[in-house]
Design a protein around this motif. Structure first.
Motif, short mmCIF file in Angstrom:
data_model
loop_
_atom_site.label_atom_id
_atom_site.label_comp_id
_atom_site.label_asym_id
_atom_site.label_seq_id
_atom_site.Cartn_x
_atom_site.Cartn_y
_atom_site.Cartn_z
N CYS A 123 10.69 35.11 -40.95
CA CYS A 123 10.47 34.29 -42.15
C CYS A 123 9.84 35.07 -43.30
O CYS A 123 10.08 34.79 -44.46
CB CYS A 123 9.58 33.10 -41.81
N GLU A 124 8.99 36.03 -42.98
CA GLU A 124 8.20 36.78 -43.96
C GLU A 124 7.36 35.88 -44.85
O GLU A 124 7.05 36.21 -45.99
CB GLU A 124 9.11 37.72 -44.79
N CYS A 167 6.33 38.27 -36.43
CA CYS A 167 5.80 39.58 -36.81
C CYS A 167 4.36 39.81 -36.34
O CYS A 167 3.68 40.67 -36.88
CB CYS A 167 5.85 39.73 -38.32
N GLU A 168 3.94 39.06 -35.34
CA GLU A 168 2.57 39.18 -34.85
C GLU A 168 2.33 40.59 -34.29
O GLU A 168 3.13 41.09 -33.51
CB GLU A 168 2.36 38.14 -33.75
N VAL A 169 1.24 41.21 -34.71
CA VAL A 169 0.89 42.53 -34.18
C VAL A 169 -0.57 42.52 -33.72
O VAL A 169 -1.42 41.86 -34.31
CB VAL A 169 1.12 43.67 -35.21
N MET A 186 -2.57 39.63 -35.86
CA MET A 186 -2.29 39.22 -37.23
C MET A 186 -0.79 39.08 -37.46
O MET A 186 0.01 39.69 -36.76
CB MET A 186 -2.86 40.23 -38.24
N MET A 187 -0.42 38.24 -38.42
CA MET A 187 0.97 38.14 -38.85
C MET A 187 1.11 39.14 -40.00
O MET A 187 0.63 38.90 -41.12
CB MET A 187 1.30 36.72 -39.35
N CYS A 188 1.77 40.25 -39.72
CA CYS A 188 1.72 41.36 -40.67
C CYS A 188 2.61 41.16 -41.90
O CYS A 188 2.57 41.96 -42.82
CB CYS A 188 2.02 42.67 -39.97
N CYS A 189 3.39 40.07 -41.95
CA CYS A 189 4.21 39.85 -43.15
C CYS A 189 3.38 39.31 -44.31
O CYS A 189 3.75 39.51 -45.46
CB CYS A 189 5.38 38.92 -42.86
N VAL A 190 2.30 38.61 -44.00
CA VAL A 190 1.51 38.01 -45.08
C VAL A 190 0.03 38.37 -45.04
O VAL A 190 -0.62 38.40 -46.09
CB VAL A 190 1.63 36.46 -45.09
#
Ligand code: FES
Length: 87
Positions: A36-37, A44-46, A71-75
């Protein structure tokens, strides 16, 4: 602007104001799945090893935010000058 260190890969990257952590990782050739970004899907969880995350997603619970281990690295961004990710 803050730095992201990828502990497994051994690289440190700079995340400017106008780029996401996800974009900077991808530019460096570090593949992180994303969809989704926008901080709503969780793809995108890292894993976070060090540093304080500025959580901007709509997924994590307040307990998960406080744990500061993912964290969700897209946002999401950083409150500390540096984040260390388990990537
Ligand atoms: Fe969907 Fe980041 S890609 S939460």
């Amino acid at each position: 602007t803050f730095e992201v260190e990828c502990a497994q890969t051994g690289v440190t990257l700079t995340v400017p104001q106008d780029r996401s952590v996800l974009q900077v990782l991808q530019d460096a050739g570090i593949e992180v799945p994303c969809s989704c970004e926008q901080g709503i899907c969780g793809t995108c969880e890292v894993p976070v090893l060090e540093g304080e995350v500025d959580h901007r997603d709509s997924i994590l619970s307040s307990a998960e935010r406080a744990a500061n281990s993912t964290m969700m690295c897209c946002v999401s961004r950083a409150k500390s000058p540096r984040l260390v990710l388990d990537l």
